[in-house]
Every structure is written in structure tokens, then in C-alpha cells.
Design a protein around this motif. Structure first.
Motif, PDB file in Angstrom:
ATOM      1  N   GLU A 119      -5.676 -13.063   7.724  1.00  0.00           N
ATOM      2  CA  GLU A 119      -6.417 -14.348   6.984  1.00  0.00           C
ATOM      3  C   GLU A 119      -6.817 -14.054   5.547  1.00  0.00           C
ATOM      4  N   VAL A 120      -7.313 -12.658   5.437  1.00  0.00           N
ATOM      5  CA  VAL A 120      -7.808 -12.306   4.178  1.00  0.00           C
ATOM      6  C   VAL A 120      -6.601 -11.488   3.357  1.00  0.00           C
ATOM      7  N   ALA A 121      -5.670 -12.540   2.882  1.00  0.00           N
ATOM      8  CA  ALA A 121      -4.739 -12.199   2.190  1.00  0.00           C
ATOM      9  C   ALA A 121      -4.257 -13.151   1.043  1.00  0.00           C
ATOM     10  N   GLY A 122      -3.613 -12.812  -0.262  1.00  0.00           N
ATOM     11  CA  GLY A 122      -3.525 -13.542  -1.031  1.00  0.00           C
ATOM     12  C   GLY A 122      -2.198 -14.465  -0.956  1.00  0.00           C
ATOM     13  N   GLY A 123      -1.031 -13.781  -0.504  1.00  0.00           N
ATOM     14  CA  GLY A 123       0.064 -14.718   0.137  1.00  0.00           C
ATOM     15  C   GLY A 123       1.363 -14.689  -0.823  1.00  0.00           C
ATOM     16  N   GLN A 124       1.222 -13.709  -1.735  1.00  0.00           N
ATOM     17  CA  GLN A 124       2.424 -13.616  -2.693  1.00  0.00           C
ATOM     18  C   GLN A 124       3.419 -12.670  -1.678  1.00  0.00           C
ATOM     19  N   TRP A 125       4.928 -13.067  -1.848  1.00  0.00           N
ATOM     20  CA  TRP A 125       5.795 -12.126  -1.222  1.00  0.00           C
ATOM     21  C   TRP A 125       6.035 -11.079  -1.922  1.00  0.00           C
ATOM     22  N   ALA A 126       5.436  -9.710  -1.673  1.00  0.00           N
ATOM     23  CA  ALA A 126       5.620  -8.623  -2.358  1.00  0.00           C
ATOM     24  C   ALA A 126       5.177  -7.493  -1.597  1.00  0.00           C
ATOM     25  N   PRO A 127       5.969  -6.444  -1.361  1.00  0.00           N
ATOM     26  CA  PRO A 127       5.487  -5.404  -0.405  1.00  0.00           C
ATOM     27  C   PRO A 127       4.672  -4.266  -1.058  1.00  0.00           C
ATOM     28  N   SER A 128       3.450  -4.832  -1.335  1.00  0.00           N
ATOM     29  CA  SER A 128       2.289  -4.125  -1.977  1.00  0.00           C
ATOM     30  C   SER A 128       1.477  -2.995  -1.092  1.00  0.00           C
ATOM     31  N   VAL A 129       0.778  -2.172  -1.541  1.00  0.00           N
ATOM     32  CA  VAL A 129       0.082  -1.081  -0.729  1.00  0.00           C
ATOM     33  C   VAL A 129       0.860  -0.732   0.496  1.00  0.00           C
ATOM     34  N   VAL A 130       2.063  -0.331   0.789  1.00  0.00           N
ATOM     35  CA  VAL A 130       2.836   0.119   1.849  1.00  0.00           C
ATOM     36  C   VAL A 130       3.620   1.338   1.281  1.00  0.00           C
ATOM     37  N   CYS A 131       3.728   2.261   2.202  1.00  0.00           N
ATOM     38  CA  CYS A 131       4.364   3.476   1.745  1.00  0.00           C
ATOM     39  C   CYS A 131       5.580   3.736   2.924  1.00  0.00           C
ATOM     40  N   TYR A 132       6.444   4.411   2.211  1.00  0.00           N
ATOM     41  CA  TYR A 132       7.487   5.043   3.007  1.00  0.00           C
ATOM     42  C   TYR A 132       8.089   6.088   2.291  1.00  0.00           C
ATOM     43  N   ASP A 133       8.662   6.957   3.025  1.00  0.00           N
ATOM     44  CA  ASP A 133       9.493   8.232   2.369  1.00  0.00           C
ATOM     45  C   ASP A 133      10.675   7.916   1.453  1.00  0.00           C
ATOM     46  N   GLU A 134      10.449   7.701   0.311  1.00  0.00           N
ATOM     47  CA  GLU A 134      11.463   7.125  -0.494  1.00  0.00           C
ATOM     48  C   GLU A 134      12.529   8.263  -0.773  1.00  0.00           C
ATOM     49  N   THR A 135      12.369   9.486  -0.610  1.00  0.00           N
ATOM     50  CA  THR A 135      13.413  10.373  -0.595  1.00  0.00           C
ATOM     51  C   THR A 135      14.207  10.433   0.399  1.00  0.00           C
ATOM     52  N   ASP A 136      13.881   9.859   1.568  1.00  0.00           N
ATOM     53  CA  ASP A 136      14.847   9.687   2.912  1.00  0.00           C
ATOM     54  C   ASP A 136      15.796   8.624   2.759  1.00  0.00           C
ATOM     55  N   ALA A 137      16.994   8.854   2.783  1.00  0.00           N
ATOM     56  CA  ALA A 137      18.145   7.512   2.501  1.00  0.00           C
ATOM     57  C   ALA A 137      18.005   6.543   3.669  1.00  0.00           C
ATOM     58  N   ALA A 138      17.752   7.120   4.680  1.00  0.00           N
ATOM     59  CA  ALA A 138      17.775   6.193   6.070  1.00  0.00           C
ATOM     60  C   ALA A 138      16.363   5.450   6.128  1.00  0.00           C
ATOM     61  N   ALA A 139      15.360   5.986   5.531  1.00  0.00           N
ATOM     62  CA  ALA A 139      14.286   5.337   5.600  1.00  0.00           C
ATOM     63  C   ALA A 139      14.126   4.114   4.471  1.00  0.00           C
ATOM     64  N   LYS A 140      14.839   4.500   3.309  1.00  0.00           N
ATOM     65  CA  LYS A 140      14.940   3.590   2.248  1.00  0.00           C
ATOM     66  C   LYS A 140      15.678   2.320   2.883  1.00  0.00           C
ATOM     67  N   GLN A 141      17.180   2.548   3.327  1.00  0.00           N
ATOM     68  CA  GLN A 141      17.836   1.594   3.832  1.00  0.00           C
ATOM     69  C   GLN A 141      17.058   0.663   4.706  1.00  0.00           C
ATOM     70  N   ARG A 142      16.237   1.265   5.887  1.00  0.00           N
ATOM     71  CA  ARG A 142      15.651   0.639   6.600  1.00  0.00           C
ATOM     72  C   ARG A 142      14.678  -0.372   6.177  1.00  0.00           C
ATOM     73  N   PHE A 143      13.848   0.152   5.075  1.00  0.00           N
ATOM     74  CA  PHE A 143      12.684  -0.594   4.584  1.00  0.00           C
ATOM     75  C   PHE A 143      13.555  -1.793   3.759  1.00  0.00           C
ATOM     76  N   GLU A 144      14.593  -1.501   3.156  1.00  0.00           N
ATOM     77  CA  GLU A 144      15.297  -2.609   2.230  1.00  0.00           C
ATOM     78  C   GLU A 144      15.779  -3.642   3.139  1.00  0.00           C
ATOM     79  N   THR A 145      16.300  -3.244   4.337  1.00  0.00           N
ATOM     80  CA  THR A 145      16.724  -4.108   5.625  1.00  0.00           C
ATOM     81  C   THR A 145      15.742  -4.995   5.875  1.00  0.00           C
ATOM     82  N   ILE A 146      14.755  -4.472   6.098  1.00  0.00           N
ATOM     83  CA  ILE A 146      13.314  -5.284   6.703  1.00  0.00           C
ATOM     84  C   ILE A 146      13.112  -6.272   5.532  1.00  0.00           C
ATOM     85  N   LEU A 147      12.939  -5.744   4.201  1.00  0.00           N
ATOM     86  CA  LEU A 147      12.597  -6.640   3.038  1.00  0.00           C
ATOM     87  C   LEU A 147      13.579  -7.737   2.976  1.00  0.00           C
ATOM     88  N   ARG A 148      14.893  -7.673   3.206  1.00  0.00           N
ATOM     89  CA  ARG A 148      15.751  -8.554   3.124  1.00  0.00           C
ATOM     90  C   ARG A 148      15.635  -9.555   4.300  1.00  0.00           C
TER      91      ARG A 148
END
Length: 352
Positions: A119-148
Motif C-alpha cells: 500500500e505504501v508504493a508510488g505505483g510507477q511501473w519500473a523495476p527500482s530497488v531490486v537486485c539480481y546477478d547481472e553477470t549471470d546470463a540465465a539470471a538476466k534472461q529470467r529477470f527480463e522474462t519476468i518483466l515482459r
């Protein structure tokens, strides 16, 4: 590049008089290394963890819920009729329960039925303040699939009573947050020699994104679940043993910061965010964010933020800090230079 604007978008009225103007605060469930979306067996329970999304819970919600559903399907087909317990009634729990309820017998257990961090959120669609291993190709692909998936599922609900609408987010510089998003979701921004505000005489950009209004979105999720006779049951979990005593075999853990206590996840860190809620101003149909402030006009309020605090004592708003937030935004839209005391303030939300 777009030329200087000849007509300007309306600027906000930053007058703050109680009770129409409110101060609120919440603790983001940030997890070092990465959000957690994986399964494990604990005793006789199949547990799917879905938490640690920082300030991106609403943005990632449908995508993570879909990933949870796929994990559950791989473990147990719907025709096996295994019962599912969803822990947590914030946005991650409600969206996971929504997708699973079409195929499984679902119950929701939560310490807080309403007034959650979501409830305490602004509401813009943007993946802010979230972390994942950007050097891991599989992790990056999963993150982008989730965003899509998340973006498309929010987009499908425009005009359907979920509080989702298209918005342009105007920024003074390119956004590090939107750099994480595939271009087929959020395309390269429009570029302006002069942002379309009368006193904001600055070069800038416009990102075509969504606004997801938490009061409308969360209420709709709860109402739809209630129509299926799924009502969250209030229950406090302190240990894994509390969960092992539940009657359901499949557990979906969406407890957010609660996982630090229940599952001893020491990678979870609360990040405090404070917001100012100004009275609604329907003429404002845009979003704005920069290095020092953000302004998200919604149906219920104009949301002004915000803070990113790692050292604090509680999740209560501090009037002095909130007044600083309001003043910074007012100065930005008046074309005034940022006051010296704010320029290197450690509590500033640097990238929204």
C-alpha cells in the motif's frame, strides 16, 4: 530530439495542509544479491519462495506470479487436487493466489490483511530497488522474462478496473532503472531539448511506461479473490514449524521481510521509504522523476517522494523529512536550485 515545448504540461500545486496532505512510510523488502524465486522441500511441504523485490513488487508482481504457477504445475498438476497455502497478503501474495486460484484450491494466510507494504508504493511501473546477478546470463534472461510478463499482464488490464494507465515519465537524465528493462517492453525514451514544464528549463527524456495505482489495484485483487470465496486468514508465523503445521502441502512464501524471521534469511534488508501524499490534481496526467525527487499524480493523491534509508528506528513517517521531500519537489518545478543541505543527503532516493 524534440524541440522546445510551445505549450506546457500543468505543474503540481505543492501546498500541504492537513488532513488533505498526508505523510506515509514503509519498509521495502530488499534482498542482497537477488530477489528470491525458487523452491525447496521442508519436511513434507513443497515451498516456493517469492520475495525480496525491494521497490519493484507491484512492477514485477504478475511476472513472478506466473513463474510461481509454472513451478507449482511442474510439481503437481491441477488434477491432483493438492491444496495450496499462500503466505502474505501483499501484492506478491495476492497476484500469486489470483493465478493459482484458477487451477488449485488456494488459501491465504497473513499477519496483515491490509495496510501491507504494497500500500505504501508510488505505483510507477519500473523495476527500482531490486537486485539480481547481472553477470549471470540465465539470471538476466529470467529477470527480463519476468518483466515482459508482468508488463504485458498489467497492460492487458488497462481500462478493466485495476487502476492501470499509460503514462510518460519525464526525467532530466537517462534512467538507470529503465536501462534494466528490455527495449521491447519500454522503448528508448523520447528526448527533449526542454522538458514540457514551464519552469523546468532542462534537457530531458520521456519514458513510455505504466502507472499502477496501489489502492485500486490491491482492492481489485482482494475483491476478485473474495468473489471466489478466498479470504485472507490472519495468522502470525514466527518459525518454520508454524508453517509445517498448516494443512496445505504446497506453500507459497510471499512474506517479504517476514522471511528474515521465519526462514532466517539474513540477505533481507529493510529499506525505508517516506512519501508525501498531496490532494488529487486530475489535470496532471504524467510522471516525473530525477536524481532528487519524483512526482506521481494518481487518482487519489499526488505522490511525492522519496527516501531510501538504511538506518532508521521504525516504519513511521517523520514530518521533518517529509517536509524536506515536499520542498525539494516544489523547488524543482519552480526552477530553483536544490538547497545545499539536500545535494548529498544520504537518505535521498537516487534512482526511481
Amino acid at each position: 530530439m524534440r524541440p522546445d515545448a510551445t505549450t506546457y504540461l500543468p505543474s503540481p500545486n505543492f501546498t500541504c495542509v492537513a488532513p488533505q496532505c498526508k505523510f506515509i512510510a514503509g519498509l521495502r523488502p530488499y534482498r542482497k544479491g537477488s530477489y528470491r524465486l525458487e523452491h525447496e522441500s521442508i519436511g513434507n511441504k513443497f515451498v516456493v519462495h517469492n520475495y525480496g523485490h525491494g521497490g519493484a513488487g507491484i512492477s514485477m508482481s504478475w511476472g513472478c506470479a506466473d513463474a510461481v504457477r509454472q513451478i507449482v504445475r511442474a510439481y503437481s498438476a491441477p488434477e491432483q487436487h493438492k491444496r495450496i497455502a499462500v503466505l502474505g497478503a501483499g501484492v506478491m501474495g495476492l497476484t500469486a493466489a489470483t493465478l493459482l486460484a484458477g487451477e488449485y484450491n488456494v488459501s491465504i494466510y497473513a499477519e496483515l490483511i491490509s495496510c501491507t507494504t504494497s500500500e505504501v508504493a508510488g505505483g510507477q511501473w519500473a523495476p527500482s530497488v531490486v537486485c539480481y546477478d547481472e553477470t549471470d546470463a540465465a539470471a538476466k534472461q529470467r529477470f527480463e522474462t519476468i518483466l515482459r510478463t508482468a508488463f504485458r499482464m498489467h497492460e492487458q488490464r488497462i481500462g478493466q478496473g485495476f487502476g492501470v494507465s499509460r503514462r510518460i515519465n519525464y526525467t532530466k537524465r537517462k534512467s538507470e532503472t529503465f536501462k534494466k528493462v528490455p527495449l521491447d517492453v519500454i522503448p528508448a525514451p523520447d528526448e527533449f531539448t526542454h522538458l514540457p514544464f514551464a519552469r523546468l528549463r532542462s534537457h530531458g527524456y520521456g519514458y513510455h511506461t505504466l502507472l499502477v495505482e496501489p489502492p485500486i489495484f490491491l482492492k481489485r485483487l482482494r475483491d476478485d479473490l473474495q468473489a471466489q470465496n478466498i479470504r485472507p486468514q490472519q495468522q502470525v508465523f514466527r518459525t518454520v514449524d508454524d508453517i509445517l503445521h498448516l494443512p496445505e502441502e504446497i506453500i507459497i512464501n510471499c512474506t517479504g521481510l517476514g522471511s528474515k524471521i521465519v526462514f532466517n534469511d539474513q540477505d533481507l534488508l529493510p529499506k525505508k521509504g517516506q512519501l508525501v501524499l498531496l490532494p488529487s490534481q486530475p489535470a496532471l496526467q504524467w510522471l516525473y522523476s530525477t536524481g532528487s525527487t519524483y512526482v506521481f499524480p494518481r487518482e487519489d493523491h499526488v505522490v511525492v517522494g522519496g527516501t531510501y534509508e538504511e538506518t532508521f528506528h521504525d516504519d513511521q513517517p517523520e514530518p521533518g523529512r517529509c517536509e524536506d521531500i515536499r520542498r525539494m519537489a516544489e523547488d524543482v518545478f519552480a526552477g530553483r536550485a536544490l538547497a545545499a543541505k539536500f545535494r548529498n543527503a544520504p537518505w535521498l532516493m537516487r534512482n526511481k
